[in-house]
Design an enzyme around this catalytic site. Structure first.
Site, PDB file in Angstrom:
ATOM      1  N   GLN A  83     -12.519  29.775  43.843  1.00  0.00           N
ATOM      2  CA  GLN A  83     -13.444  28.442  43.865  1.00  0.00           C
ATOM      3  C   GLN A  83     -14.412  28.930  44.941  1.00  0.00           C
ATOM      4  OE1 GLN A  83      -9.828  25.834  44.311  1.00  0.00           O
ATOM      5  NE2 GLN A  83     -11.303  24.439  43.591  1.00  0.00           N
TER       6      GLN A  83
ATOM      7  N   HIS B 157      -1.190  23.917  40.300  1.00  0.00           N
ATOM      8  CA  HIS B 157      -2.755  23.556  40.109  1.00  0.00           C
ATOM      9  C   HIS B 157      -3.361  24.797  40.655  1.00  0.00           C
ATOM     10  CE1 HIS B 157      -6.478  20.992  40.633  1.00  0.00           C
ATOM     11  NE2 HIS B 157      -6.858  22.069  41.164  1.00  0.00           N
ATOM     12  N   GLU B 158      -3.210  25.314  41.855  1.00  0.00           N
ATOM     13  CA  GLU B 158      -3.856  26.647  42.458  1.00  0.00           C
ATOM     14  C   GLU B 158      -3.414  27.667  41.656  1.00  0.00           C
ATOM     15  OE1 GLU B 158      -6.108  25.569  44.280  1.00  0.00           O
ATOM     16  OE2 GLU B 158      -5.549  23.760  44.825  1.00  0.00           O
TER      17      GLU B 158
ATOM     18  N   GLY C   8      -5.775  22.109  48.357  1.00  0.00           N
ATOM     19  CA  GLY C   8      -5.612  23.317  48.098  1.00  0.00           C
ATOM     20  C   GLY C   8      -6.859  23.887  47.654  1.00  0.00           C
TER      21      GLY C   8
ATOM     22  N   HIS D 131      -5.751  28.434  38.802  1.00  0.00           N
ATOM     23  CA  HIS D 131      -7.000  28.455  39.265  1.00  0.00           C
ATOM     24  C   HIS D 131      -7.092  30.165  38.871  1.00  0.00           C
ATOM     25  CE1 HIS D 131      -9.774  25.359  40.212  1.00  0.00           C
ATOM     26  NE2 HIS D 131      -8.663  24.897  41.052  1.00  0.00           N
TER      27      HIS D 131
ATOM     28  N   CYS E 288     -10.062  18.045  41.996  1.00  0.00           N
ATOM     29  CA  CYS E 288     -10.091  19.230  42.006  1.00  0.00           C
ATOM     30  C   CYS E 288     -11.696  19.594  42.697  1.00  0.00           C
ATOM     31  CB  CYS E 288     -10.372  20.181  40.864  1.00  0.00           C
ATOM     32  SG  CYS E 288     -10.477  21.760  41.162  1.00  0.00           S
ATOM     33  N   LEU E 289     -11.575  20.126  44.046  1.00  0.00           N
ATOM     34  CA  LEU E 289     -12.819  20.373  44.612  1.00  0.00           C
ATOM     35  C   LEU E 289     -13.865  21.049  43.851  1.00  0.00           C
ATOM     36  CD1 LEU E 289     -11.715  21.532  48.274  1.00  0.00           C
ATOM     37  CD2 LEU E 289     -12.357  19.147  47.642  1.00  0.00           C
TER      38      LEU E 289
HETATM   39 CO    CO Z   1      -8.510  22.780  41.868  1.00  0.00          CO
END
Ligand code: CO
Length: 152
Positions: free
Chosen positions: A53, A135-136, A48, A139, A93-94
């Site tokens: 991000q 999670h997304e 995701g 963000h 998480c990236l």
């Molecule tokens: Co993340």
């Protein structure tokens, strides 16, 4: 399609703490953003990615949990309409390098979001898809999984 990889912003960059604004009109730059976000997510083996991000403070998310029947999900202005139960899973998480940890999330979510054609779609998510959506969507409000770790 002419896609491009975008740079992923890493914590503790303050941009990740900002609240993203809704998309008002689904114009070409949003379509390009969606294409680039998907390519960037796949290139980094993510499941995701939220627009913040890649440095864009808009309420746009892409998710692909690797289930062929679900495929790529694109969420524009997602809203959680219902949330029930709970589950604890290990997340990463990236934007948060070198850290993983257990996070409690809803077991089931009902999410409404626009797709790139501007249609309002209702998703009923459970299991890992509910984790990814939660999670997304976090963000978009400047929340990282590290804020929610079960054991710090
Ligand atoms: Co993340």
């Amino acid at each position: 399609m002419n896609m491009a990889l975008r740079n992923i912003i890493k914590a503790p960059d303050e941009l990740l703490r900002k609240k993203s604004r809704p998309v008002e009109k689904i114009e070409q730059k949003i379509i390009t953003l969606l294409d680039d976000m998907a390519e960037t997510m796949y290139a980094n083996d993510g499941v995701g990615l939220a627009a913040v991000q890649v440095g864009i403070l808009r309420r746009v998310v892409v998710i692909d949990i690797g289930d062929e029947e679900i495929g790529l999900i694109e969420l524009i202005n997602p809203v959680i309409k219902k949330s029930s139960g709970s589950q604890i899973n290990e997340e990463g998480c990236l934007s948060v390098e070198g850290r993983r940890g257990n996070v409690k999330r809803p077991a089931k979510l009902v999410v409404e979001a626009y797709n790139r054609e501007g249609q309002l779609i209702k998703y009923t998510a459970q299991g890992f898809l509910a984790v990814a959506m939660s999670h997304e969507i976090d963000h978009l409000d400047g929340v990282l999984f590290t804020d929610k770790l079960e054991e710090k």
